[in-house]
Design an enzyme around this catalytic site. Structure first.
Site, mmCIF file in Angstrom:
data_model
loop_
_atom_site.group_PDB
_atom_site.id
_atom_site.type_symbol
_atom_site.label_atom_id
_atom_site.label_comp_id
_atom_site.label_asym_id
_atom_site.label_seq_id
_atom_site.Cartn_x
_atom_site.Cartn_y
_atom_site.Cartn_z
ATOM 1 N N CYS A 1 32.095 86.321 -77.324
ATOM 2 C CA CYS A 1 33.056 86.987 -76.436
ATOM 3 C C CYS A 1 32.349 88.160 -75.778
ATOM 4 O O CYS A 1 31.996 89.130 -76.452
ATOM 5 C CB CYS A 1 34.273 87.452 -77.229
ATOM 6 S SG CYS A 1 35.478 88.363 -76.248
ATOM 7 N N HIS B 1 33.303 76.210 -71.232
ATOM 8 C CA HIS B 1 34.111 76.644 -70.092
ATOM 9 C C HIS B 1 34.229 75.513 -69.075
ATOM 10 O O HIS B 1 33.273 74.789 -68.832
ATOM 11 C CB HIS B 1 33.486 77.870 -69.413
ATOM 12 C CG HIS B 1 33.558 79.099 -70.255
ATOM 13 N ND1 HIS B 1 34.618 79.971 -70.194
ATOM 14 C CD2 HIS B 1 32.712 79.588 -71.191
ATOM 15 C CE1 HIS B 1 34.411 80.950 -71.070
ATOM 16 N NE2 HIS B 1 33.262 80.732 -71.683
ATOM 17 N N GLU C 1 42.389 81.057 -71.824
ATOM 18 C CA GLU C 1 41.448 81.082 -72.938
ATOM 19 C C GLU C 1 41.861 80.112 -74.044
ATOM 20 O O GLU C 1 43.038 80.042 -74.410
ATOM 21 C CB GLU C 1 41.331 82.490 -73.524
ATOM 22 C CG GLU C 1 40.490 83.432 -72.694
ATOM 23 C CD GLU C 1 39.990 84.622 -73.499
ATOM 24 O OE1 GLU C 1 39.397 84.402 -74.578
ATOM 25 O OE2 GLU C 1 40.200 85.757 -73.045
ATOM 26 N N CYS D 1 38.145 87.691 -69.265
ATOM 27 C CA CYS D 1 37.303 86.961 -70.204
ATOM 28 C C CYS D 1 35.865 87.125 -69.744
ATOM 29 O O CYS D 1 35.520 86.712 -68.623
ATOM 30 C CB CYS D 1 37.691 85.486 -70.260
ATOM 31 S SG CYS D 1 36.611 84.476 -71.289
ATOM 32 N N GLY E 1 34.005 83.881 -69.503
ATOM 33 C CA GLY E 1 34.619 83.157 -68.387
ATOM 34 C C GLY E 1 34.146 83.669 -67.040
ATOM 35 O O GLY E 1 33.932 82.891 -66.107
#
Length: 281
Positions: free
Chosen positions: A71, A168, A217, A226, A229
């Site tokens: 993350c 993703h 998410e 994100c 992302g």
């Protein structure tokens, strides 16, 4: 239990200091803590742990209790948390994650009016976009670029898939604010082509150096931001020839800067300490 609330571009986390010991958070505990109405409320729980190979170890549990590999927003929040707790006193550190070691460092502080905005950069590693790397069903060595994906009860969508250490699926749209993210997001997250599920980005190209995005998410739902992302969005847009390899990504929670070089992807954005608290059980 003592906890600390941090946010990074609107992605909010319950930080737990496990550096000196303590039991690991269970999936059920993470779900209870992250519940917006009956718990503390957050997109996820991050545990700060000691590491044998890096300065810190980061363990991330999503709001549904599942464990995340990486993350980017969380790594920035963790670095600030470690500074605030006195675990670190340097301008950069290495963080152990399930996706490998990541380097986090201070970036230039910006100002919003008179208030300083602390910013940090994370080395997000080298992006991959072969089907096997996502993972995504199909020919393992095929690049998952501009692939038409069938959807139940809807027209198929064209996607580009990227691994930033986690999966993703990027969809380019004409009007991101008007797009039915709440409907299409869960269909793509749980699509049969993604055996580990996937995060989903809906991206509108504003111009050569700017994107606007909304993120669904994996294990959380739609979030304000994100980090991985944002990186995946810039990589996907670049490999499709839509933008150069450096861009700002505007998300509902704020802007992130992504720079894709030969060495990998660098993510820069804010992080902030919000409040502290203690649970009663």
């Amino acid at each position: 239990m003592e906890f600390f609330k941090y946010e990074a571009a609107g992605n909010d986390f319950i930080m737990l200091d496990r550096f000196s010991g303590g039991n690991e958070t269970t999936p059920d505990e993470a779900r209870r803590l992250c519940a917006r109405r009956t718990g503390v409320g957050a997109d996820g729980v991050i545990e700060m742990l000691p590491s044998d190979s890096c300065d810190l170890k980061m363990r991330i549990l999503n709001a549904d209790g599942s464990e995340a590999q990486m993350c980017g927003n969380g790594a920035r929040a963790l670095f600030l948390f470690a500074l605030d707790r006195g675990v670190l006193d340097s301008d950069e550190a290495t963080v152990e994650t399930l996706s490998g070691a990541r380097r986090v460092s201070r970036a230039k502080t910006q100002h919003r009016g008179q208030a300083p905005v602390l910013r940090f950069s994370v080395d997000m590693g080298v992006p991959k976009y072969r089907r096997a790397d996502i993972p995504m069903e199909g020919q393992p060595t095929e690049e998952a670029v501009s692939i038409e994906l069938p959807l139940e009860s809807r027209d198929p969508v064209t996607v580009t898939c990227v691994s930033m250490g986690n999966p993703h699926c990027v969809v380019f749209v004409q009007d991101v604010n008007g797009y039915p993210v709440q409907n299409v997001g869960p269909l793509l997250e749980t699509h049969r082509f993604f055996p580990e599920r996937t995060n989903v980005e809906f991206v509108e190209i504003l111009d050569d150096g700017n994107l606007e995005a909304r993120v669904w998410e994996r294990g959380v739902g739609e979030t304000l931001a994100c980090g991985t992302g944002a990186c995946a969005s810039v990589v996907a847009a670049s490999v499709n020839g839509l933008i150069p390899k450096r861009a700002s990504v505007f998300l509902p929670g704020g802007a992130l800067v992504v720079d894709w070089t030969e060495d990998g992807v660098l993510l820069t954005g804010p992080a902030r300490h919000v409040f502290d608290g203690k649970t009663v059980h």
